[in-house]
Design a protein around this motif. Structure first.
Motif, mmCIF file in Angstrom:
data_model
loop_
_atom_site.group_PDB
_atom_site.id
_atom_site.type_symbol
_atom_site.label_atom_id
_atom_site.label_comp_id
_atom_site.label_asym_id
_atom_site.label_seq_id
_atom_site.Cartn_x
_atom_site.Cartn_y
_atom_site.Cartn_z
ATOM 1 N N GLU A 125 -10.378 30.882 14.915
ATOM 2 C CA GLU A 125 -10.190 29.517 15.419
ATOM 3 C C GLU A 125 -8.746 29.034 15.292
ATOM 4 N N LYS A 126 -7.861 29.906 14.775
ATOM 5 C CA LYS A 126 -6.444 29.581 14.570
ATOM 6 C C LYS A 126 -6.243 28.397 13.631
ATOM 7 N N GLN A 127 -7.179 28.230 12.707
ATOM 8 C CA GLN A 127 -7.032 27.195 11.693
ATOM 9 C C GLN A 127 -6.146 27.744 10.570
ATOM 10 N N LYS A 175 -22.164 23.381 11.274
ATOM 11 C CA LYS A 175 -21.821 22.121 10.602
ATOM 12 C C LYS A 175 -20.452 22.201 9.944
ATOM 13 N N GLY A 176 -20.075 23.384 9.486
ATOM 14 C CA GLY A 176 -18.785 23.553 8.830
ATOM 15 C C GLY A 176 -17.615 23.330 9.762
ATOM 16 N N ASP A 177 -17.829 23.574 11.063
ATOM 17 C CA ASP A 177 -16.761 23.357 12.036
ATOM 18 C C ASP A 177 -16.302 21.907 12.037
ATOM 19 N N ALA A 178 -17.207 21.010 11.732
ATOM 20 C CA ALA A 178 -16.860 19.590 11.718
ATOM 21 C C ALA A 178 -16.370 19.136 10.350
ATOM 22 N N GLU A 179 -16.452 20.023 9.347
ATOM 23 C CA GLU A 179 -16.125 19.613 7.995
ATOM 24 C C GLU A 179 -14.792 20.162 7.480
ATOM 25 N N TYR A 180 -14.455 21.403 7.833
ATOM 26 C CA TYR A 180 -13.261 22.056 7.290
ATOM 27 C C TYR A 180 -12.312 22.452 8.411
ATOM 28 N N SER A 181 -11.013 22.255 8.165
ATOM 29 C CA SER A 181 -10.052 22.681 9.174
ATOM 30 C C SER A 181 -8.892 23.467 8.585
ATOM 31 N N ALA A 182 -9.000 23.879 7.329
ATOM 32 C CA ALA A 182 -8.006 24.761 6.716
ATOM 33 C C ALA A 182 -8.656 25.437 5.516
ATOM 34 N N GLU A 227 -15.722 36.977 5.678
ATOM 35 C CA GLU A 227 -16.227 36.398 6.927
ATOM 36 C C GLU A 227 -15.673 34.993 7.152
ATOM 37 N N ILE A 228 -15.585 34.207 6.093
ATOM 38 C CA ILE A 228 -15.011 32.861 6.204
ATOM 39 C C ILE A 228 -13.563 32.956 6.683
ATOM 40 N N VAL A 229 -12.791 33.859 6.084
ATOM 41 C CA VAL A 229 -11.394 34.065 6.479
ATOM 42 C C VAL A 229 -11.309 34.417 7.962
ATOM 43 N N ALA A 286 0.496 22.173 7.833
ATOM 44 C CA ALA A 286 -0.357 22.870 8.804
ATOM 45 C C ALA A 286 -1.666 22.113 9.003
ATOM 46 N N PHE A 287 -2.246 21.634 7.922
ATOM 47 C CA PHE A 287 -3.492 20.870 7.994
ATOM 48 C C PHE A 287 -3.307 19.606 8.834
ATOM 49 N N LEU A 288 -2.224 18.888 8.591
ATOM 50 C CA LEU A 288 -1.991 17.626 9.293
ATOM 51 C C LEU A 288 -1.768 17.818 10.784
ATOM 52 N N LYS A 289 -1.459 19.036 11.207
ATOM 53 C CA LYS A 289 -1.289 19.337 12.632
ATOM 54 C C LYS A 289 -2.603 19.701 13.312
ATOM 55 N N THR A 290 -3.676 19.896 12.536
ATOM 56 C CA THR A 290 -4.963 20.271 13.141
ATOM 57 C C THR A 290 -5.575 19.061 13.841
ATOM 58 N N PRO A 291 -6.362 19.299 14.874
ATOM 59 C CA PRO A 291 -6.981 18.181 15.598
ATOM 60 C C PRO A 291 -7.948 17.388 14.709
#
Length: 187
Positions: A106-108, A70-77, A98-100, A180-185
């Motif tokens: 994922e190259k986030q 679920k976190g994959d859809a919630e956080y991108s940085a 582990e979070i890091v 960097a965040f604004l460049k994430t999908p």
């Protein structure tokens, strides 16, 4: 509906560095970027200079959310704030490590400022990467031991890793994290 995800902002529950949280968060707000503040425990956290912040949840719950997918859809940085509380609460926190690693795989964008680049080193992601850190600190020794390439620049970006050396760099660090965040999908 397509929407941007959030930046996960990690602070120590005591003695995070006020400017290193407040200045990047101000940049995020100026750019309409959502963020979530978390710590090793949920609740009110206190900065070194007297500021307060509220950790909406703890690292254990965040890790469970990420592990569930679920976190994959919630956080991108991911951004880790420094301060004198970082060594005690964050440097050796296995959940944070582990979070890091998951964000890095994922190259986030993964950012750390002041003493907190030591978290990235202890998570094992800095070998041969160019980084910066608060000078004359135990964190500097940890980065050297992790075979990171140490820069004297205030803010350094190496692929998806963004590091800054302390409070004076907090504004620029926040701008780089926002870019960097604004460049994430979007999702």
């Amino acid at each position: 509906m397509i929407k941007k995800r959030k930046i996960l902002v990690v602070i120590a529950p005591e003695n995070f560095r006020d400017e290193e949280l407040n200045e990047p968060v101000a940049v995020f707000e100026e750019n309409g970027i959502e963020y979530e503040i978390v710590s090793t425990e949920k609740g009110q956290a206190r900065g070194m200079l007297g500021a307060y912040a509220y950790a909406e949840t703890d690292l254990k719950d965040i890790l469970e959310t990420i592990r569930s997918g679920k976190g994959d859809a919630e956080y991108s940085a991911l951004m880790i704030v420094g301060g004198s509380g970082a060594p005690e609460y964050l440097w050796n926190n296995e959940e944070l490590h582990e979070i890091v690693r998951r964000f890095d795989i994922e190259k986030q964008p993964v950012g750390a400022i002041c003493l907190s680049p030591a978290v990235l080193a202890n998570a094992g992601i800095l070998k041969s990467r160019e980084v910066t850190v608060f000078k004359d600190s135990a964190a500097l020794r940890i980065l050297k031991k992790a075979d990171a390439r140490i820069s004297s620049d205030q803010v350094v970006t190496d692929s998806n890793i963004i590091t800054a050396d302390g409070p004076e760099a907090a504004g620029e660090f926040g701008r780089r994290m926002a870019e960097a965040f604004l460049k994430t999908p979007e999702v």
